[in-house]
Write an enzyme that holds these catalytic residues in place. Structure first.
Site, short mmCIF file in Angstrom:
data_model
loop_
_atom_site.label_atom_id
_atom_site.label_comp_id
_atom_site.label_asym_id
_atom_site.label_seq_id
_atom_site.Cartn_x
_atom_site.Cartn_y
_atom_site.Cartn_z
N SER A 41 -18.87 41.33 26.47
CA SER A 41 -19.90 42.27 26.01
C SER A 41 -19.90 43.56 26.82
O SER A 41 -20.05 43.51 28.04
CB SER A 41 -21.30 41.65 26.15
N HIS A 50 -19.12 44.57 20.91
CA HIS A 50 -17.85 43.92 20.59
C HIS A 50 -17.22 44.64 19.41
O HIS A 50 -17.79 44.70 18.32
CB HIS A 50 -18.07 42.44 20.24
N HIS A 90 -18.28 34.25 18.94
CA HIS A 90 -19.12 33.33 19.69
C HIS A 90 -19.60 32.21 18.77
O HIS A 90 -19.86 32.45 17.58
CB HIS A 90 -20.35 34.04 20.25
N MET A 105 -22.60 32.81 27.42
CA MET A 105 -22.47 32.20 26.09
C MET A 105 -21.04 32.27 25.55
O MET A 105 -20.83 32.29 24.34
CB MET A 105 -23.43 32.90 25.11
N SER A 106 -20.08 32.34 26.44
CA SER A 106 -18.70 32.45 25.96
C SER A 106 -17.75 31.73 26.92
O SER A 106 -18.17 30.89 27.71
CB SER A 106 -18.30 33.94 25.85
N ALA A 145 -19.89 38.92 30.24
CA ALA A 145 -21.16 39.32 30.85
C ALA A 145 -21.94 38.04 31.08
O ALA A 145 -21.92 37.14 30.23
CB ALA A 145 -21.91 40.26 29.93
N HIS A 180 -30.27 42.53 25.44
CA HIS A 180 -28.83 42.78 25.31
C HIS A 180 -28.44 44.21 25.69
O HIS A 180 -27.34 44.45 26.18
CB HIS A 180 -28.39 42.45 23.87
N ASN A 230 -27.44 40.81 34.87
CA ASN A 230 -28.89 40.64 35.08
C ASN A 230 -29.12 39.39 35.90
O ASN A 230 -28.29 38.48 35.90
CB ASN A 230 -29.60 40.49 33.72
N TYR A 272 -22.47 31.01 18.81
CA TYR A 272 -23.85 31.30 18.38
C TYR A 272 -23.91 32.20 17.15
O TYR A 272 -24.95 32.32 16.51
CB TYR A 272 -24.69 31.89 19.53
N GLU A 273 -22.79 32.85 16.81
CA GLU A 273 -22.76 33.64 15.58
C GLU A 273 -22.61 32.75 14.35
O GLU A 273 -22.58 33.23 13.22
CB GLU A 273 -21.60 34.64 15.63
N1 HPA Z 1 -27.87 34.32 30.05
C1 HPA Z 1 -26.91 34.01 29.17
N2 HPA Z 1 -25.97 34.86 28.80
C2 HPA Z 1 -25.97 36.09 29.35
C3 HPA Z 1 -26.95 36.47 30.27
C4 HPA Z 1 -27.94 35.54 30.64
O1 HPA Z 1 -28.85 35.81 31.46
N3 HPA Z 1 -26.65 37.76 30.62
C5 HPA Z 1 -25.54 38.11 29.94
N4 HPA Z 1 -25.12 37.10 29.16
#
Ligand code: HPA
Length: 272
Positions: A29, A60, A82, A209-210, A112, A245, A233, A84-85
């Site tokens: 990301s 993306h 992903h 998530m990847s 990320a 995001h 973060n 989740y998509e």
């Molecule tokens: N959690 C899950 N996926 C992420 C995060 C997070 O805090 N930051 C960037 N991708």
């Protein structure tokens, strides 16, 4: 070879016009600009590759970029699929399976991630020492595919020599590189603070998530993997701030240059 992999590989090979990439780089990301660093770029939009979808997530892009980086021919995947998509595990890992079918031996995966380890604040680059797959998915479930091991060993999911090279390049180039365990979750919700505590208890330093499904598929085909997370973060509950995001993409873009210098040095240092 299963037809989905064959079809994608044939289409990409035809568009590579004789170029033979030896390294694949998967861009997470907001990390797409890394693909702008490659010289003499040849772009292949996902719309021209059977089985590839147009990414639905901002940050993306949806193209492969083949070019020269660190003296090697690389193939960048700008835009991921992903789970989740709503994608199946097979779709999620189709690009990686295609890399293997093209003869690529090394995959560098970036992503990320949220920092679970309180020492890993926004902007930290984290070498993935190992992962824990909590997505509930595994791309190897189902009939064994040609060219894949039924029960891949995951002791060295992230290649030892590649990790040593990454540490060496980071030192040489003055790039701060933390190291830790990446916990892969399905998403798309960010975690609750209780889940982040649970992840920390289980040994996770970062959460995202990847990556984990892609590494599994790559290992089943004998490809060597290196993973680098950009901590965008503090994970939920580590700080009071709410997650979104846009913030993830902003921080990823800020450290993109630093990550690019690191990846370029790593590619230059590869023996193949
Ligand atoms: N959690 C899950 N996926 C992420 C995060 C997070 O805090 N930051 C960037 N991708």
């Amino acid at each position: 070879m299963a037809t989905d992999v064959q079809a994608a590989t044939d289409a990409v090979r035809a568009r590579l016009k004789g170029r033979v990439p030896t390294v694949a780089i998967v861009l997470g990301s907001g990390l797409g600009p890394l693909a702008d660093q490659v010289a003499d770029p040849l772009r292949i939009p996902y719309t021209e590759i059977p089985g590839f979808h147009v990414p639905t997530v901002p940050g993306h892009k949806g193209e492969l970029v083949c070019g020269t980086l660190g003296g090697k021919t690389v193939l960048c995947q700008s835009g991921r699929f992903h789970a989740y998509e709503g994608h199946s595990a097979d779709v999620t890992v189709l690009p990686v399976r295609m890399f293997g079918a093209l003869g690529i031996g090394t995959v560098i995966l970036t992503n990320a991630a949220g920092g679970v380890n309180p020492k890993f604040g926004p902007g930290t680059l984290m070498l993935i020492a190992d992962h824990i797959n909590l997505t509930g998915r595994n791309p190897l479930v189902g009939p064994q595919r040609e060219g894949e091991t039924r029960f891949p060993d995951m002791t060295s999911a992230y290649d030892k020599a590649l990790k040593a090279l990454a540490r060496k390049v980071a030192k040489e180039r003055g790039v701060a590189l933390a190291e830790g365990v990446y916990m892969g979750l399905l998403g798309p919700t960010y975690e609750t603070p209780a889940e982040v505590k649970f992840i920390a208890t289980l040994g996770g330093d970062a959460v995202g998530m990847s990556t984990v499904l892609e590494v599994i598929a790559a290992r089943a085909r004998g490809m060597k993997c290196l993973g680098i997370s950009t901590i965008t973060n503090a994970a939920a509950g580590i700080s009071d701030q709410e997650l979104n995001h846009n913030e993830v993409m902003e921080v990823a873009a800020k450290v993109g240059g630093e990550l690019g210098r690191l990846v370029e040095g790593i590619v230059a240092g590869l023996s193949a």
